[in-house]
Design an enzyme around this catalytic site. Structure first.
Site, PDB file in Angstrom:
ATOM      1  CB  CYS A   1      -9.136  -1.103  -2.286  1.00 35.31           C
ATOM      2  SG  CYS A   1      -9.077  -0.374  -3.935  1.00 35.31           S
ATOM      3  CG  ASP A   2      -7.983  -1.061   4.390  1.00 39.57           C
ATOM      4  OD1 ASP A   2      -6.988  -1.727   4.704  1.00 39.57           O
ATOM      5  OD2 ASP A   2      -8.851  -0.699   5.216  1.00 39.57           O
TER       6      ASP A   2
END
Length: 171
Positions: free
Chosen positions: A64-65
């Site tokens: 997600c980062d």
């Protein structure tokens, strides 16, 4: 509320998604989420723009980062007619802290933590975990869904080129 099993997996294990089943050509449903200043926001907040909506399980996870940083980089070259929203169940405070630490300033992060309004409206709410599945929706200026990617394995990234191509083709 509709349920779909096996559309997405985590480490190969099937998960159950709940909510609406959307398809390209559908009117994008309105939703209510919370912005980083604890104010309500929704699709109508970005009316008149092409919206790339990226739903992710949590900004505090590696994929997600990476995804949100990548969309932040892409956003720099897209102009003012396209907005990129990243929606997760992370609390708004955590999103704001993460954006500051990651230098993300072009993607708008929004939280679905209160009512899972986005997750339910877009059919990406993971029933067992109360997190959002990894998915991307491209919505045109008239509010019609033009592109959908629901990523099968939650730990995989979306097809960024296809998303950007779909969005820039609408401007």
């Amino acid at each position: 509320m509709q349920e779909r099993s096996g559309l997405v997996t985590m480490k190969g294990n099937p998960l159950t998604l709940t909510g609406n089943i959307l398809k390209v050509g559908d009117k994008a449903p309105e939703f209510e989420v919370t912005d980083n200043d604890m104010k309500p926001a929704g699709l109508s907040t970005f009316a008149g723009k092409v919206c790339i909506i990226s739903s992710v399980p949590s900004l505090d996870t590696p994929v997600c980062d990476m995804e949100t940083r990548r969309f932040n980089t892409e956003a720099a070259g897209l102009g003012n007619d396209i907005v990129i929203l990243t929606i997760s169940m992370d609390l708004p405070f955590a999103q704001k802290r993460w954006c500051g630490a990651a230098g993300v300033d072009k993607v708008v992060t929004l939280s679905d933590y209160k009512t899972a309004s986005f997750g339910s409206a877009y059919g990406v709410l993971i029933k067992d975990l109360r997190l959002l599945a990894r998915a991307v929706f491209v919505i045109d200026k008239k509010g019609i869904i033009q592109h959908i990617q629901i990523i099968k394995e939650i730990a995989e990234e979306p097809d960024y080129k296809a998303v950007i191509k779909a969005a820039t083709g609408l401007v």
